[in-house]
Design an enzyme around this catalytic site. Sequence first.
Site, PDB file in Angstrom:
ATOM      1  N   ASP A 141      -8.259   2.544  -6.349  1.00 38.18           N
ATOM      2  CA  ASP A 141      -8.824   1.473  -5.452  1.00 38.18           C
ATOM      3  C   ASP A 141      -8.825   2.059  -3.959  1.00 38.18           C
ATOM      4  O   ASP A 141      -8.210   2.968  -3.595  1.00 38.18           O
ATOM      5  CB  ASP A 141      -7.833   0.258  -5.359  1.00 38.18           C
ATOM      6  CG  ASP A 141      -8.171  -0.915  -4.345  1.00 38.18           C
ATOM      7  OD1 ASP A 141      -9.366  -1.292  -4.209  1.00 38.18           O
ATOM      8  OD2 ASP A 141      -7.460  -1.171  -3.242  1.00 38.18           O
ATOM      9  N   SER A 142      -9.582   1.127  -3.044  1.00 38.40           N
ATOM     10  CA  SER A 142      -9.578   1.835  -1.546  1.00 38.40           C
ATOM     11  C   SER A 142      -8.173   1.561  -0.699  1.00 38.40           C
ATOM     12  O   SER A 142      -7.873   2.166   0.280  1.00 38.40           O
ATOM     13  CB  SER A 142     -10.646   1.031  -0.785  1.00 38.40           C
ATOM     14  OG  SER A 142     -10.321  -0.291  -0.937  1.00 38.40           O
TER      15      SER A 142
ATOM     16  N   ASN B  27     -14.410  -3.376  -5.644  1.00 43.66           N
ATOM     17  CA  ASN B  27     -15.852  -3.600  -5.634  1.00 43.66           C
ATOM     18  C   ASN B  27     -16.651  -2.788  -5.011  1.00 43.66           C
ATOM     19  O   ASN B  27     -17.832  -2.451  -5.659  1.00 43.66           O
ATOM     20  CB  ASN B  27     -16.014  -4.952  -5.202  1.00 43.66           C
ATOM     21  CG  ASN B  27     -15.442  -6.110  -5.950  1.00 43.66           C
ATOM     22  OD1 ASN B  27     -16.037  -6.631  -6.759  1.00 43.66           O
ATOM     23  ND2 ASN B  27     -14.020  -6.337  -5.963  1.00 43.66           N
TER      24      ASN B  27
ATOM     25  N   GLU C 185      -5.890  -8.582   5.718  1.00 45.08           N
ATOM     26  CA  GLU C 185      -4.883  -7.654   5.963  1.00 45.08           C
ATOM     27  C   GLU C 185      -4.223  -7.962   7.112  1.00 45.08           C
ATOM     28  O   GLU C 185      -3.112  -7.079   7.299  1.00 45.08           O
ATOM     29  CB  GLU C 185      -5.688  -6.457   6.137  1.00 45.08           C
ATOM     30  CG  GLU C 185      -6.500  -5.899   4.594  1.00 45.08           C
ATOM     31  CD  GLU C 185      -6.610  -4.615   4.562  1.00 45.08           C
ATOM     32  OE1 GLU C 185      -6.661  -3.716   5.462  1.00 45.08           O
ATOM     33  OE2 GLU C 185      -6.833  -4.126   3.241  1.00 45.08           O
TER      34      GLU C 185
HETATM   35  N1  I24 Z   1      -2.889  -7.703   2.144  1.00 48.57           N
HETATM   36  C1  I24 Z   1      -3.422  -6.694   2.012  1.00 48.57           C
HETATM   37  N2  I24 Z   1      -3.251  -5.548   3.001  1.00 48.57           N
HETATM   38  C2  I24 Z   1      -2.630  -5.502   4.033  1.00 48.57           C
HETATM   39  C3  I24 Z   1      -2.026  -7.826   3.300  1.00 48.57           C
HETATM   40  C4  I24 Z   1      -1.699  -6.471   4.252  1.00 48.57           C
HETATM   41  N3  I24 Z   1      -0.588  -6.827   4.888  1.00 48.57           N
HETATM   42  C5  I24 Z   1      -0.293  -8.062   4.718  1.00 48.57           C
HETATM   43  N4  I24 Z   1      -0.784  -8.374   3.686  1.00 48.57           N
HETATM   44  N5  I24 Z   1      -2.574  -4.228   4.826  1.00 48.57           N
HETATM   45  O1  I24 Z   1      -4.183  -6.686   1.217  1.00 48.57           O
HETATM   46  C6  I24 Z   1      -3.172  -3.290   4.439  1.00 48.57           C
HETATM   47  C7  I24 Z   1      -3.002  -2.331   5.714  1.00 48.57           C
HETATM   48  N6  I24 Z   1      -2.478  -1.150   4.996  1.00 48.57           N
HETATM   49  C8  I24 Z   1      -2.071  -0.226   5.992  1.00 48.57           C
HETATM   50  C9  I24 Z   1      -1.645   1.219   5.506  1.00 48.57           C
HETATM   51  O2  I24 Z   1      -0.845   0.988   4.504  1.00 48.57           O
HETATM   52  C10 I24 Z   1      -1.396  -0.029   3.323  1.00 48.57           C
HETATM   53  C11 I24 Z   1      -1.683  -1.340   4.076  1.00 48.57           C
HETATM   54  C12 I24 Z   1      -4.291  -7.683   0.261  1.00 48.57           C
HETATM   55  C13 I24 Z   1      -3.344  -7.380  -0.803  1.00 48.57           C
HETATM   56  C14 I24 Z   1      -3.637  -7.875  -2.225  1.00 48.57           C
HETATM   57  C15 I24 Z   1      -2.644  -7.577  -3.048  1.00 48.57           C
HETATM   58  C16 I24 Z   1      -0.757  -9.849   3.044  1.00 48.57           C
HETATM   59  C17 I24 Z   1      -0.113  -9.817   1.687  1.00 48.57           C
HETATM   60  C18 I24 Z   1       1.238  -9.268   1.592  1.00 48.57           C
HETATM   61  C19 I24 Z   1       1.616  -8.992   0.158  1.00 48.57           C
HETATM   62  C20 I24 Z   1       0.708  -9.585  -0.943  1.00 48.57           C
HETATM   63  C21 I24 Z   1      -0.270 -10.043  -0.769  1.00 48.57           C
HETATM   64  C22 I24 Z   1      -0.853 -10.118   0.562  1.00 48.57           C
HETATM   65  F1  I24 Z   1       1.967  -8.906   2.538  1.00 48.57           F
HETATM   66  F2  I24 Z   1      -2.103 -10.542   0.716  1.00 48.57           F
HETATM   67  N1  DGL Z   2     -11.254  -3.013  -2.192  1.00 47.72           N
HETATM   68  C1  DGL Z   2     -12.505  -3.516  -1.273  1.00 47.72           C
HETATM   69  C2  DGL Z   2     -13.570  -4.058  -2.334  1.00 47.72           C
HETATM   70  O1  DGL Z   2     -13.180  -4.714  -3.142  1.00 47.72           O
HETATM   71  C3  DGL Z   2     -12.377  -4.189  -0.103  1.00 47.72           C
HETATM   72  C4  DGL Z   2     -11.486  -3.346   0.854  1.00 47.72           C
HETATM   73  C5  DGL Z   2     -12.170  -2.266   1.472  1.00 47.72           C
HETATM   74  O2  DGL Z   2     -13.305  -2.505   1.960  1.00 47.72           O
HETATM   75  O3  DGL Z   2     -11.852  -1.321   1.113  1.00 47.72           O
HETATM   76  O4  DGL Z   2     -14.869  -4.159  -1.949  1.00 47.72           O
END
Ligand code: I24
Ligand code: DGL
Length: 264
Positions: free
Chosen positions: A9-10, A73, A151
């Site tokens: 995954d990304s 995706n 995020e």
């Molecule tokens: N959810 C996602 N990405 C994040 C996040 C989140 N921060 C809080 N939550 N951060 O994606 C991405 C930023 N990067 C920075 C570099 O290191 C890795 C992360 C969605 C996740 C889906 C499983 C909210 C959050 C969480 C726990 C579970 C789910 C969720 F903190 F949405």
């Molecule tokens: N994982 C990507 C997707 O499902 C979403 C996050 C990204 O843009 O990298 O398209």
Amino acid sequence: MNAPIGVIDSGVGGLTVAKQIMKVLPNETIYYIGDTARCPYGPRKKEEVLTFTRRLAKALEKKHIKLLVIACNTATAVALDDLRERMSIPVVGVINAGARAAIKSTKEHKIVVLATEGTIKSGAYERALLSLNSRAKIIPLACPTFVPLVESGEYEGQFAFDLVANGLKPLKNKSFDTVILGCTHYPMIQHHIEKVVGPHVTVLSSAEETAKEVEELLNYNNLLQTTEKNPQHIFYTTGSVPIFRTIAQNWLEIEQLDVRKIHL
Ligand code: I24
Ligand code: DGL
């Protein structure tokens, strides 16, 4: 067969797919790589996403996985065919499974696809849907604000709902009965999306359908882990280990995850 399932995954979004696989196949071991250092893939050029995705697949191939799942995706949209040609193991993407479920569920054959810019631009969902039903009417919509919203962690409440409603404005006055969540992150805001489109529209997550496809494929190829065991999953990240661990443990509801740094 006693080899792990690879998931690429990304970043952390693919954990939505990993969680569904764990639910359907609790005895299977998962090796996951999240390219958090290069996330997001959604706004990137096709060539770049292809290069990154090939690297992720190669890294797991070296660890002797028995099947590869492209959980992202955007990566599926640009790299699925390429990886299928290059690899000797079965490769599963998230797009075909989502498309199949949508065709099964739709009555009017009018389907909305919500995804990142990269996925929408590729036309991959349209191709998959039309190959299953050439008369389907497809309404693709890129939602570039949704991944940053999830995020940010602030995806509950009025502000988040308004942002989702605003992103879905192009769907006003359009007729459809099914919505595909064509992005790993969108299940987090599914409740907002359902509220906007109303109760007569079915909203489907590709993650859930993909896990079912993985089970069918392993079964068909005689690759299932048949003996009961306690799987030792490993999660690799190209970014911060503690941040990845916090999000993954919270989402998967597993304590003491094995999270490791990987340089690609
Ligand atoms: N959810 C996602 N990405 C994040 C996040 C989140 N921060 C809080 N939550 N951060 O994606 C991405 C930023 N990067 C920075 C570099 O290191 C890795 C992360 C969605 C996740 C889906 C499983 C909210 C959050 C969480 C726990 C579970 C789910 C969720 F903190 F949405
Ligand atoms: N994982 C990507 C997707 O499902 C979403 C996050 C990204 O843009 O990298 O398209």
